[in-house]
Write an enzyme that holds these catalytic residues in place. Sequence first.
Site, PDB file in Angstrom:
ATOM      1  N   HIS B 142       0.817  -1.214   0.000  1.00 54.91           N
ATOM      2  CA  HIS B 142       0.000   0.000   0.000  1.00 54.91           C
ATOM      3  C   HIS B 142       0.853   1.268   0.000  1.00 54.91           C
ATOM      4  O   HIS B 142       0.348   2.345  -0.242  1.00 54.91           O
ATOM      5  CB  HIS B 142      -1.027   0.003   1.137  1.00 54.91           C
ATOM      6  CG  HIS B 142      -0.468   0.191   2.520  1.00 54.91           C
ATOM      7  ND1 HIS B 142      -0.298  -0.852   3.389  1.00 54.91           N
ATOM      8  CD2 HIS B 142      -0.094   1.298   3.198  1.00 54.91           C
ATOM      9  CE1 HIS B 142       0.176  -0.406   4.528  1.00 54.91           C
ATOM     10  NE2 HIS B 142       0.317   0.910   4.449  1.00 54.91           N
ATOM     11  N   ASP B 173      -0.080  -7.510   1.084  1.00 58.07           N
ATOM     12  CA  ASP B 173       0.380  -6.143   1.377  1.00 58.07           C
ATOM     13  C   ASP B 173       1.899  -6.057   1.522  1.00 58.07           C
ATOM     14  O   ASP B 173       2.423  -5.444   2.452  1.00 58.07           O
ATOM     15  CB  ASP B 173      -0.304  -5.618   2.646  1.00 58.07           C
ATOM     16  CG  ASP B 173      -0.295  -4.098   2.708  1.00 58.07           C
ATOM     17  OD1 ASP B 173      -0.785  -3.536   3.696  1.00 58.07           O
ATOM     18  OD2 ASP B 173       0.245  -3.459   1.777  1.00 58.07           O
ATOM     19  N   SER B 252       4.392   2.357   7.925  1.00 58.41           N
ATOM     20  CA  SER B 252       4.065   1.271   6.993  1.00 58.41           C
ATOM     21  C   SER B 252       5.276   0.805   6.214  1.00 58.41           C
ATOM     22  O   SER B 252       6.003   1.599   5.622  1.00 58.41           O
ATOM     23  CB  SER B 252       3.027   1.732   5.983  1.00 58.41           C
ATOM     24  OG  SER B 252       1.759   1.715   6.538  1.00 58.41           O
TER      25      SER B 252
END
Lengths: 547, 558
Positions: B142, B173, B252
């Site tokens: 992402h 992901d 992230s």
Amino acid sequence: MKRFFSISFGRFPAASGEQYFQAARPTLSLRRGSFIPKHAILVALLVLTPFLNVRAVSHGDKSSASDSASSGNFAWENAIIHIEVTSKAYNYIQPWERSERKVYKSGVVVEGHQIITTADGVADYTVIRLKKQGDGGFSFGRVLWIDYQANLAAITTNDALNMGQPDFWAGLQPAKLADPVPISGPVRILCWNDDSLENRQGDIERLTVENSVLSFVSVPALKIDSTINGVGFGEAITAGDKLIGLACGQGGDGITAIPTSFIAPILKAQEAKSYTGLGYFDFTWDQVDNPLCLDYLKLPGPARGVIVKETGLKPGTVSLVHPRDVILQIDGFDIDAEGNYHDPQYKKLCLENLSSRGKWAGKECKMKIWRDGKEMDLVYKLPKAAYGDELLPEQSFDQDPEYVLAGGFVFVPLTEAYLRSWGPAWRQQAPFRLAYYDMGKVTADRPQRVVLTQVLPFPANIGYESLRNVVIDEVNGLKIKQISDVMTALKSPINGFDIFKFDVGESAQEAVLDASQIDDANEQIMARYNIPADHVINATGAPMVQK
Amino acid sequence: MLFLRCVGICLICLALAGLPLLAASSTTVAPPASGVTSISPAVPPAAPNQIVPGVTPNPANPIPGVITPTTPAVVPPAMRSSAALPQGTPLEEGSEAEKSVVQIFTEFVEPNWAAPWIFDIPRRASGTGFLIDGNRIMTNAHVVAWTSQLVIRKYHDPKPYFAKVEFVAHDIDLAVLKVDDPDFYKGMKPLDFGPLPKVRSTVVTYGFPAGGEQISYTRGVVSRIEVQGYVHIGNRAFLAVQTDAAINPGNSGGPVIQDGKVVGVAFEGIAGLQSTGYFIPTVIIHHFLDDIKDGTYDGVPEAGLRLSPLQNPAFRSMLKLPDDSKQGVRVDQVLDIPTTLALIKPNDVIMQVGDYPVDEDGTITYDGNTVGVSAAIDLAQNGDIIPLKIWRDGQMIDVKLPVKVYNDDYAQGNQYDVLPHYYIYGGLVFTPLSLDYLKTFGQDWSDSAGRDLIYELVYRHLEDPKNWRPEPVVLASILDHPVNANFATRGQAMVDKINGVPIERLSDVPKAFAATTGPDAIIEFLPDHHFEVIRKDDAEKADPDILNTYSVPAQSRL
């Protein structure tokens, strides 16, 4: 004085109120600041408050002598009746619960010792009380006939309960019903407010066709503009000494009333015992926005008629009308491209009006249609409108909510009444798949859906406690077409097990209970939740006996 | 169905002034709705009365209380003197892991799913990555989805390096990047991977979260290890590790370190819960790295089984399970995967998956942790055969279940990196029905989207597989022109047939129009069979005009 303290909605006759105040000083004028015993006021408020009218009392716009609601020998005061309906209120999520509600309505006296009003609020009634001419006590009433599809009811007195009372009908005058009704101009809206007849101006905007308040059928509706608020409970819409409508709703677009041009023929047919109920066109149609659609259907000439979409909406019938038929004419009235016809009395009206224009269920409409490039004549028999025609029935009147409780599993028929537990926005708020059944169709093999709504926890049903709102397909091998099938199926467990199969795609496909443990579970659950026995099924599939 | 809905916030930092941070979801982790577990996909297609995970941020709707830094792509040299750098006792004594941790800046552009030739405004975000073997930078998918430019900033190095995505896995992901400039890799050592950490053990995150510009470290314990929803794709759930180490937007893609090794990739959080962050464990990372060895990322395969805990004694008795057994999860429904349908039936009881015995509540013990049985299935690669022990008709049987990647439900998850398809005819814009398309209806799309569209996307396949279309097509909108001005249906409508040809996928549409016999083409819609007609010659003549008027570069993207 009497007016101020009058307890007009009559649980206590006015006499007792006056007696109360006679105990205090005789002059009860507040302006002079006389002593009013506190407890008298408290009593008045206590009694008054629950009976405050549903709507605000507006003080503007009192009628003047020239707009008098009475003319000649007829006086509207003698024709408008205040109606109090007490009815059972249900909880569709806990369908064994009961409460009650009261609705206050208005009605109009017509020939034959009848009072006509809207059906809205009358369903499941336990007590009806009638008050005439704004004073005196209540008399008991009963329903003569009620037609929920048409949203009309006729009420009369309950002579058994009124024994010994003076004749309710003395002094009352039946109103005349206008037919046709005006579609423009001023009207007066009348109803009792305490003991004075509220008489307010309204203006007719138009006559249109829309869904009946309680049903999917299309009916004519008068749209009226007025500053009165809180109406929609059968208030009389009058012009001179004629009744032209009964108010059935109030919303952003004004007041809606059922026109007497619709009511009068039904009254007549009811009296002649020839009324078969409202019929409807059991097909959907599109107006012609895109003339190329007619081109495609090989209909030459100017755009006209409507294109049929879905047919056969009345279950169990074979439709004479087919999808892609173009309806050109009904009963001699040409249909234009917007789906309207020219009514001799009411000008442009939606063709749907022709399903109830002096016709009832079972009667025929002559249609001219265009099919496969040719014009054809067709005789369309109006099917009777019934809530069960829809897979998700809109209303479930005059019956207790159906349910079956077995081993903690609660089964109910899927109805809109159940989904309305999620509020007026139930289409968005209720579980999607259940709400989506309002797009489903009744079929012969599945006229209804039955839902396991919840599991009342008990050791025997451990593991299923989060089952919720799943549609049941089969119980013990029996396909479930209606809720009573669940009871039937539970009579025949398979090798000692009750096997429940849910619809394909549901969050669980199967659940199994030990049939021998059902009785024990039922007893404990009944006790815990105060559930009456008659809907609780024991291991043999018979209703349990209340102990 | 054990609907493992994770309130995931994909934790990249949106670095454009005024834009909210990417908050992917607002559904709460809930106990199973009816106690059914699935062996992936565990997360259902977004059921409309739950809120959809993975919603892209709406600039008009910023999330309150969240910091929106405006991190520039390049840090001015004046701010980079060592005196300004944070000092202090390193949490991992002797480790130089931070030298291998990088900040990733992405410029990304998302398409408009309702008008697919249009692109939304370019936006900027940042996340974290780290060097692994093979000169690869690992990060989250992402962080790099829809990217048009990736710039990497190294530890204590002012120079921006351009990177490219080498492989990306949107289901789990993860992504690996490559940098062309060989200077980039100097002074960095690839980080090693560690095992699944133990609960209650300490982990440290390394990353570039909101709240500053330099590398940041947080420490916490492993709180829980479970199968959780992976919000980036939305309709999948895999093993994830929960920690109370602060994981914030910007983290992230960053490593979670224990004993000098990477034990996970930070990727998700839950709005409204305190100290609840998630990282992807190394078992998933290794699955990814093994998968890409052959040069293509296939994905995590799907067994096609919807499972239900089997705790009710009556049911267990009916299925002839021994009284004292606490094992076995029940097959509730089998998806229409032919290899699975051939081998497994509803009411089969799965007793063991590979080496893992399955308990009656649908869990296995994985390295000392109780996790959903799907974690065992997810160990398989595309094309593997999973040995199962199944209880059927009172007996234990061995079944060898071949599993492949399952993509039939791709439209029910969030889609990335492949531009949406469309076809325009006479100004009529056709595009496939998808979750991304429905999200264009707004935040409360489940209230405003046509219910027929939701039924088609979410329910049809399971309920009515015979009538399921692989790629239902919608008339998304109409580009106004006299040739279509009379259409009453103007968009958001499911197409049933064109010229009598059932439309099963978008590519059927041009074929169906080409098959018009006669002057008019007829388009029929669901659910009520309303139809519209367009004149073939006029439509085809009008198209160049229409495309020009509305600046549509091409009639189709098929």
